[in-house]
Design an enzyme around this catalytic site. Structure first.
Site, PDB file in Angstrom:
ATOM      1  N   ASP A  80       0.835  -1.194  -0.167  1.00 16.09           N
ATOM      2  CA  ASP A  80      -0.048  -0.128   0.006  1.00 16.09           C
ATOM      3  C   ASP A  80       0.938   1.284   0.063  1.00 16.09           C
ATOM      4  O   ASP A  80       2.153   1.330   0.408  1.00 16.09           O
ATOM      5  CB  ASP A  80      -0.878  -0.018   1.269  1.00 16.09           C
ATOM      6  CG  ASP A  80      -0.403  -0.189   2.667  1.00 16.09           C
ATOM      7  OD1 ASP A  80       0.824  -0.812   2.362  1.00 16.09           O
ATOM      8  OD2 ASP A  80      -0.661   0.531   3.661  1.00 16.09           O
ATOM      9  N   GLU A 138      -0.714  -2.088   4.937  1.00 15.77           N
ATOM     10  CA  GLU A 138       0.123  -1.968   6.143  1.00 15.77           C
ATOM     11  C   GLU A 138       0.203  -0.755   6.995  1.00 15.77           C
ATOM     12  O   GLU A 138       0.285  -0.490   8.228  1.00 15.77           O
ATOM     13  CB  GLU A 138       1.589  -2.388   5.798  1.00 15.77           C
ATOM     14  CG  GLU A 138       2.642  -2.558   7.047  1.00 15.77           C
ATOM     15  CD  GLU A 138       2.957  -1.189   7.776  1.00 15.77           C
ATOM     16  OE1 GLU A 138       3.229  -1.071   8.849  1.00 15.77           O
ATOM     17  OE2 GLU A 138       3.092  -0.211   7.180  1.00 15.77           O
TER      18      GLU A 138
HETATM   19 NI    NI Z   1       6.215   0.948   5.577  1.00 16.44          NI
END
Ligand code: NI
Length: 396
Positions: A80, A138
């Site tokens: 991401d 994340e």
């Molecule tokens: Ni990172």
């Protein structure tokens, strides 16, 4: 076999760079990833690797099956990006306004895809399986790791390895620790409700600003007086809002901030203390209060055996003097959830290069990496996986 794998990774390096630059130009935010997992699934599918998509939501999991039976080892990369405007002046800068790969997750993904390609090519030599965990989200709590684990991405997995490219470490180096490498990152919100009134008549009010400023001071006392000097913790107040006019005592104050810890006991103790101090302060002043503590990711705690395995692989690849014991970082990472389930290690791969402009910290609008870091990370991850399978098969 490892020398062959390193050579293949080097041969494929231009492709790795291309993938990373493509992803860099097309960043997708946490929980909004569509094209990135699609690209990953297509790449792995074209290699003939068994894949599962939509794992835990948006994750992609591949499995390289060795020809001989053995253990199963997982490698993880997140994919991401961040809500940030890319201010770099490079041909591969983000094409999406307000979105940017400012943490290097594009490079993690490109690295793992290249590793997958090479290990798939060498699968006839593998004793056991290699699971490829391509993780979404994340950057944003609750993160993708937990959901992917609940959806079975670690089923049958005996160990896991992962890395974060890190620009404050020069390219060519790597940092390891067999202990905690990243902190638990939590958030808190406090409201203090007093009684407003005229600034000239404080005795008729309950001043939440006075209580609030006392509270901020006392928070630091938790760190200095309640946390062991051999452990560490951070409490930072990020916002403090209250009042509208210079001569009016406010009726309410709100405070938000973050707490970073390594030990679970410390994390819990700090939280309890923060609430107790707030309640005592407010009670004695006659104010009321709300305390909300939102836990983020737990701290990333490495396992000793797996750390020493990956570290010795890295020493062969980068040279003994380029591998060092790293101090833990106060940032959060949801790799912690994998390490709560199976043994493994998370390490830092140097990606900084002042000359090439890869000198900005993570989450900075000018963030960039020295792309050679992907080759180093790929070699170390591949070596860790292969060596883990070899060691385990020898012990049988
Ligand atoms: Ni990172």
């Amino acid at each position: 076999m490892l020398e062959d794998i390193y050579q293949l990774l080097e041969n494929n390096f231009q492709e790795t760079v291309q993938i990373r630059r493509h992803l860099h130009q097309h960043p997708e935010l946490s929980f909004e990833e569509v094209e990135t997992p699609r690209l990953i699934a297509e790449f792995l599918g074209n290699l003939g690797i068994d894949i599962r998509t939509g794992v835990g939501g948006r994750g992609v999991v591949g499995c390289i099956r060795g020809e001989k039976p053995g253990k199963t080892v997982a490698l993880r990369a997140d994919f991401d990006a961040l809500p940030l405007q890319d201010q770099k002046n490079v041909p591969y800068r983000s094409k999406v306004p307000g979105k940017m790969h400012a943490c290097g997750h594009d490079a993690h993904t490109a690295t793992l895809l290249s590793v997958a390609k090479v290990l798939q090519e060498k699968r006839h030599l593998l004793e056991g399986n290699i699971v490829l965990i391509h993780q979404f989200a994340e950057e944003l709590v609750p993160g993708g790791a937990k959901a992917m684990i609940e959806d079975g991405c670690l089923d049958g997995v005996d160990a896991i390895f992962g890395t974060h490219l890190w620009t404050t470490i020069p390219v060519g180096k790597a940092g390891f620790t067999s202990k905690a490498i990243m902190a638990a990152a939590d958030r808190f919100e406090v409201e203090i409700i007093g009684k407003g009134g005229h600034g000239a008549m404080p005795h008729e009010t309950i001043d939440p600003i006075v209580i609030g400023t006392n509270y901020v001071q006392l928070l630091q006392q938790i760190i200095s007086r309640s946390v062991s000097p051999l452990d560490s913790a951070v409490i930072s107040v990020g916002t403090f809002h209250g009042g509208d006019a210079f001569n009016i005592i406010a009726d309410q104050v709100s405070i938000t901030g973050t707490v970073r810890t390594f030990q679970e006991e410390t994390r819990k103790a700090v939280q309890v203390k923060m609430e107790a101090i707030l309640r005592t302060l407010c009670e004695s002043a006659g104010a009321s209060c709300h305390f909300r503590y939102q836990p983020g990711y737990p701290s990333v705690i490495n396992h000793e055996q797996e750390t020493s395995l990956v570290q010795s692989a890295a020493k062969e690849i980068l040279g003994e003097d380029h591998c060092f014991i790293t101090e833990p970082l106060m940032v959060g990472e949801d790799f912690s959830y994998y390490l709560q389930e199976v043994p493994g290690a998370f390490f830092l791969t140097g990606a900084g290069n002042i000359q090439s402009g890869a000198k900005y910290p993570h989450h900075h609008p000018l963030f960039d990496i020295d792309e050679r870091a992907m080759l180093h990370a790929g070699k170390i991850l591949a070596a860790a996986a292969v060596r883990f399978l070899m060691e385990k098969s020898e012990r049988k």
